[in-house]
Design a protein around this motif. Structure first.
Motif, mmCIF file in Angstrom:
data_model
loop_
_atom_site.group_PDB
_atom_site.id
_atom_site.type_symbol
_atom_site.label_atom_id
_atom_site.label_comp_id
_atom_site.label_asym_id
_atom_site.label_seq_id
_atom_site.Cartn_x
_atom_site.Cartn_y
_atom_site.Cartn_z
ATOM 1 N N ARG A 150 -6.508 -3.044 -13.615
ATOM 2 C CA ARG A 150 -5.447 -2.678 -12.673
ATOM 3 C C ARG A 150 -5.888 -1.576 -11.734
ATOM 4 N N LEU A 201 -7.014 -1.763 -8.867
ATOM 5 C CA LEU A 201 -6.516 -1.998 -7.512
ATOM 6 C C LEU A 201 -5.103 -1.460 -7.315
ATOM 7 N N LEU A 202 -4.317 -1.449 -8.376
ATOM 8 C CA LEU A 202 -2.950 -0.945 -8.283
ATOM 9 C C LEU A 202 -2.970 0.505 -7.822
ATOM 10 N N GLY A 211 -4.248 0.841 -4.316
ATOM 11 C CA GLY A 211 -3.228 0.498 -3.334
ATOM 12 C C GLY A 211 -2.267 1.662 -3.118
ATOM 13 N N LEU A 212 -1.852 2.276 -4.210
ATOM 14 C CA LEU A 212 -0.935 3.415 -4.101
ATOM 15 C C LEU A 212 -1.583 4.558 -3.325
ATOM 16 N N PHE A 245 -3.920 4.327 -1.250
ATOM 17 C CA PHE A 245 -4.085 3.893 0.137
ATOM 18 C C PHE A 245 -2.809 4.144 0.935
ATOM 19 N N ILE A 246 -1.662 3.724 0.364
ATOM 20 C CA ILE A 246 -0.386 3.920 1.073
ATOM 21 C C ILE A 246 -0.146 5.406 1.308
ATOM 22 N N VAL A 267 -2.322 6.688 4.057
ATOM 23 C CA VAL A 267 -1.880 6.281 5.397
ATOM 24 C C VAL A 267 -0.710 7.157 5.857
ATOM 25 N N TYR A 268 0.209 7.460 4.921
ATOM 26 C CA TYR A 268 1.376 8.257 5.294
ATOM 27 C C TYR A 268 1.036 9.723 5.510
#
Lengths: 352, 336
Positions: free
Chosen positions: A324, A326-327, A330-331, A333-334, A337-338
Motif C-alpha cells: 500500500r 502508493l496510498l 498519493g496522500l 502528493f495531494i 500540491v496543496y
C-alpha cells in the motif's frame, strides 16, 4: 557558472544540499560498496534524468503528459531488443539507442500536433490513452518484446559484473564492470541534465515559460505556441528515451514492470512536485529524497504493518502493508500540491 | 427603428445529423466483411449494450468538464467503488439473486444499482468539496489533485476489499441468451441496454425540459454569463458532480456484472475508455458522448471479430480518425 547555464541554485541551503547529493552520487561505489546501494544510486541518477526531462514539459511549458513513461519504455525496449537480437556489442547498443530516439521523437511529434492545437487538457487525455494502448501493444507483441516476461540480455563485456579493469583494488574497491556501468549511467545523466538546464535557460526556454504564464500574450508577441509546445514535447521525449536506455543497460533486463508501468509515471509526477516544478534542480533534490524513501521507508512500513497486526489492531495492518506504499505516496502528493506547491527547491529558496 | 417581437420564435438551431449517422455507417461498412447475418446481429447488439454501459460511465465526466472545466481523473475510482458496493449487496443477498424468480432477481439488482449510485454520489460530494473545490480554475493542480485522489481511492479499495478479483455472478434470470433466428443475444446485455437508454433519456429530459437542465446547458456554453445573471454555478456544479459520480458507480455495477468480476484496477482501465469517448464526442456534449460510446463499442466488437490484433488499438485509431475529421470532437461545444 557557465556549466550551470547561469542558473545557479540561488540559495545556500539548496547549494549545500545539491553538492552533497552530487558528491555522494559521484563517489557512491567507494562510499557504499554493495549491490543494494549501487542500485539505489543508479536509480537516483536515472530518475534525475527522467524527472528533469518531464519537468521541461510540466514545470516549464505547463503541459501535463502521461506518456512520459512510454518514451522511457521505448528507450529501454530499444536497447533490450537490439542487444537481445544482435548480441552484446557496442554497435548493437548504439543501434538500439539511435533507433529508439527517432521513434520517440516522431511519436511525440504526432501526439503533439494532434492534441496541442486544441487545448493542453486534450494533451493530458490523449497521452493517457496512447500510453495505455502502447502498454497493451508491448505486452501483446511477445515475439518482439518478450511480452509480460520482458527480455533479459547480455551487455558488452566491459560492463559485465565479472569484468575487472585493474588487477588490484582502488581504495579497497574492485573496479568491476558494475562500477563502470554505474559511472556510465552517472556521467550520461549528468551531461544530459546539464543539456536540459541549458535548454530551459535558452531563449527557447524563456518562451516556453512565457507561454505557460500567458499563452495569449505570448502568441500576440509573435511566438508560435504550437511549435514551441511541440518542440518541448519532442525534447522531453528524447530525454526520457535516453533515461530508459540507461535503465535497461543498468538492469540487463527490460519488461513491462520496469519500463512501462503506470506507477513509474506516478513516481515521476510525485518527484517533480516534491522537488519543485519549474526548476531543474528540483529533479535532483526530489529524486534523491524519493528514491531513498522508496527503498528504505517501505521496509519500515512492513515493520509497522506487522507490529499493528501483532497488536491486533483492525485495518491498520492493511493500510501499512508495503504493497500500500502508493496510498501514502498519493496522500503525500495531494498534500504537496496543496501546501508546498513550489517543492523542496521553492522552500529552500525561501518563497515556499 | 425596428420593433423586436419578443414573442417570435428563435431561429431553429440546425441539427448536425452527420456525426449521428456514423455508427450506422460503421455497421454498414462492417456488415459485408463479417458475412454471416447472425454473427453481425450478435456483434452489433453486443456493441450497443457495451456502448450503453460506457455511456453511463462517461456522461457524468463530460458534463463535469463542460460545466467547470474540471477534468476529473478520479472518475475511474467511482466506477470501481460502485462495483464493490454492488458486491456488498449482491453477495450477501445471493439467495435473492440466485432464486428462480425474475421479480426477486430484478429487485436485488435494482437495490445494488441504487446502493452503488447513492454511495458514489455521497463520496462524490466529499471528493468535490475536499479535493476539487480548492483548486477551481487551476488546471494543472486540478489534474494532479484528482490523480492523487484516484490513487488514494484505488489503494483504499485494495486495503478494504483485498487485492484479489471478487467474482460477481449474474442474477439467475439474466444468465443465458435468447435465440433470435440464428443469432444469440445475451439477456444481460438487453438489461444493460435498457438501463443505459433510461439514463440517456433521463439526462436528455432533465437537460432539455427543466430549468436546472437549462442552467446546466447555459453554464456549459458560457459559465460567466450564467453567473452574471445571478445563478450560483458552483452549487449547480456540485450537483452535477455528484450525479456524474453516481452514474459512474451505476456504470461500474453494470460493467462488473458484464465481466462477472470486480477488481480495483477496472476503474483505471475504464477511465481511459471514457476519456477516449468524451474526446470523440466533443468535451461537454452529452449527445456526442452517446454517439461516441456507441461508435467505440461497435468498432471494438467488429475489430475484435475481424482483426483481433487490431482490436487492442482500435479505440486510438478511431480517435485519430475522428479528430482528423473534426478536431474538437463530433459535437464541439462552442467556446471550447
Amino acid at each position: 557558472m557557465m556549466i550551470l547555464s547561469g542558473d545557479g541554485p540561488r540559495s545556500k541551503a539548496l547549494s549545500a544540499l545539491l553538492i552533497v547529493i552530487v558528491l555522494v552520487l559521484a563517489l557512491a561505489p567507494f562510499l557504499f560498496p554493495g549491490a543494494k546501494p549501487a542500485n539505489v544510486a543508479a536509480n537516483i541518477c536515472i530518475s534525475v534524468l527522467l524527472v528533469a526531462s518531464y519537468d521541461l514539459l510540466l514545470g516549464y511549458a505547463g503541459i501535463v503528459s502521461f506518456a512520459h513513461v512510454m518514451f522511457f519504455g521505448i528507450g529501454a525496449y530499444g536497447v533490450a531488443i537490439a542487444l537481445y537480437g544482435l548480441g552484446a556489442s557496442w554497435g548493437a547498443l548504439a543501434l538500439g539507442v539511435l533507433a529508439a530516439i527517432p521513434v520517440s521523437v516522431v511519436l511525440a511529434l504526432a501526439i503533439g500536433l494532434f492534441s496541442l492545437r486544441v487545448q493542453t487538457i486534450f494533451f493530458a487525455m490523449m497521452t493517457l490513452a496512447v500510453a495505455y494502448a502502447f502498454n497493451v501493444l508491448a505486452s501483446q507483441l511477445s515475439w518482439l518484446t518478450g511480452g509480460e516476461d520482458g527480455r533479459s540480455f547480455q551487455v558488452p563485456e566491459i560492463l559485465r559484473p565479472g569484468f575487472k579493469l585493474f588487477e588490484g583494488d582502488v581504495f579497497g574497491v574492485a573496479i568491476s564492470g558494475r562500477v563502470l556501468s554505474y559511472y556510465l549511467v552517472f556521467v550520461v545523466c549528468a551531461l544530459l541534465f546539464l543539456v536540459l538546464l541549458r535548454i530551459v535557460n535558452s531563449p527557447f526556454g524563456r518562451v516556453l515559460q512565457a507561454i505557460r504564464e500567458n499563452p495569449f500574450r505570448a502568441e500576440a508577441l509573435g511566438y508560435r505556441i504550437v511549435f514551441h509546445r511541440t518542440l518541448a514535447t519532442c525534447l522531453s521525449a528524447a530525454g526520457a528515451t535516453a533515461a530508459g536506455a540507461l535503465s535497461a543497460l543498468w538492469l540487463h533486463y527490460t519488461g513491462p514492470d520496469t519500463a512501462l508501468s503506470f506507477s513509474i509515471q506516478i513516481d515521476v509526477l510525485v518527484i517533480v512536485v516534491i522537488g519543485g516544478m519549474g526548476s531543474m534542480y528540483g529533479a535532483i533534490a526530489g529524486a534523491a529524497v524519493f528514491v531513498l524513501a522508496q527503498n528504505y521507508l517501505q521496509a519500515l512500513m512492513g515493520k509497522l504493518s506487522s507490529a499493528a497486526a501483532d497488536a491486533g489492531l483492525p485495518l491498520l495492518p492493511g493500510l501499512f502493508h508495503p504493497d500500500r506504499w502508493l496510498l501514502w505516496l498519493g496522500l503525500m502528493f495531494i498534500l504537496a500540491v496543496y501546501f508546498v506547491p513550489t517543492g523542496i527547491v521553492g522552500r529552500l529558496r525561501g518563497r515556499g | 427603428m425596428s420593433v423586436i417581437d419578443a414573442g417570435a420564435a428563435l431561429p431553429r438551431q440546425r441539427i448536425d445529423i452527420l456525426p449521428a449517422l456514423t455508427p450506422l455507417l460503421v455497421a454498414l461498412v462492417a456488415a459485408p466483411f463479417i458475412g454471416s447475418a447472425s454473427t453481425f446481429v450478435t456483434l452489433t447488439l453486443a456493441g450497443l449494450a457495451m456502448g450503453m454501459m460506457i455511456f453511463t460511465m462517461a456522461s457524468g465526466l463530460t458534463l463535469v468538464f463542460g460545466l467547470m472545466d474540471v477534468l476529473n481523473f478520479g472518475h475511474g475510482a467511482f466506477i470501481s467503488l460502485g462495483a464493490y458496493v454492488a458486491t456488498l449487496v449482491l453477495l450477501p443477498l445471493a439467495g435473492w439473486s440466485q432464486a428462480d424468480s425474475l421479480g426477486a432477481n430484478l429487485a436485488v439488482l435494482l437495490l445494488a444499482l441504487l446502493a452503488a449510485s447513492l454511495v458514489c454520489g455521497a463520496v462524490g460530494f466529499v471528493f468535490e468539496r475536499v479535493l476539487v473545490k480548492p483548486v477551481y480554475g487551476q488546471h494543472l493542480k486540478q489534474i494532479m489533485v484528482t490523480i492523487g485522489g484516484a490513487i488514494v481511492a484505488e489503494q483504499l479499495l485494495y486495503a478494504l476489499f483485498g487485492p484479489e478479483f471478487i467474482p460477481l455472478p449474474l442474477p439467475a434470470s439474466l444468465r443465458g441468451s435468447f435465440i433470435l433466428g440464428n443469432a444469440a443475444i445475451e439477456k444481460y446485455r438487453i438489461a444493460a441496454t435498457i438501463v443505459g437508454l433510461a439514463v440517456f433519456a433521463g439526462q436528455m429530459l432533465i437537460l432539455n425540459r427543466t430549468k436546472i437542465g437549462l442552467l446546466i446547458r447555459a453554464g456549459v456554453e458560457n459559465r460567466e454569463m450564467v453567473e452574471a445573471l445571478g445563478y450560483r454555478i458552483d452549487r449547480l456544479f456540485i450537483g452535477v458532480f455528484m450525479a456524474g459520480s453516481a452514474l459512474a458507480g451505476l456504470g461500474g455495477v453494470l460493467w462488473a456484472l458484464y465481466r462477472e468480476q470486480v477488481h480495483a484496477s477496472m476503474g483505471a482501465e475504464l477511465l481511459v475508455l471514457t476519456f477516449i469517448v468524451i474526446i470523440i464526442g466533443g468535451l461537454g456534449s452529452v449527445g456526442g458522448c452517446f454517439i461516441g460510446s456507441i461508435l467505440v463499442a461497435l468498432i471494438a466488437n467488429y475489430a475484435g471479430f475481424l482483426v483481433p490484433k487490431l482490436a487492442l488499438v482500435s479505440n486510438i485509431l478511431l480517435m485519430v480518425v475522428v479528430l482528423l475529421w473534426r478536431p474538437r470532437g463530433l459535437y464541439p461545444v462552442s467556446g471550447r
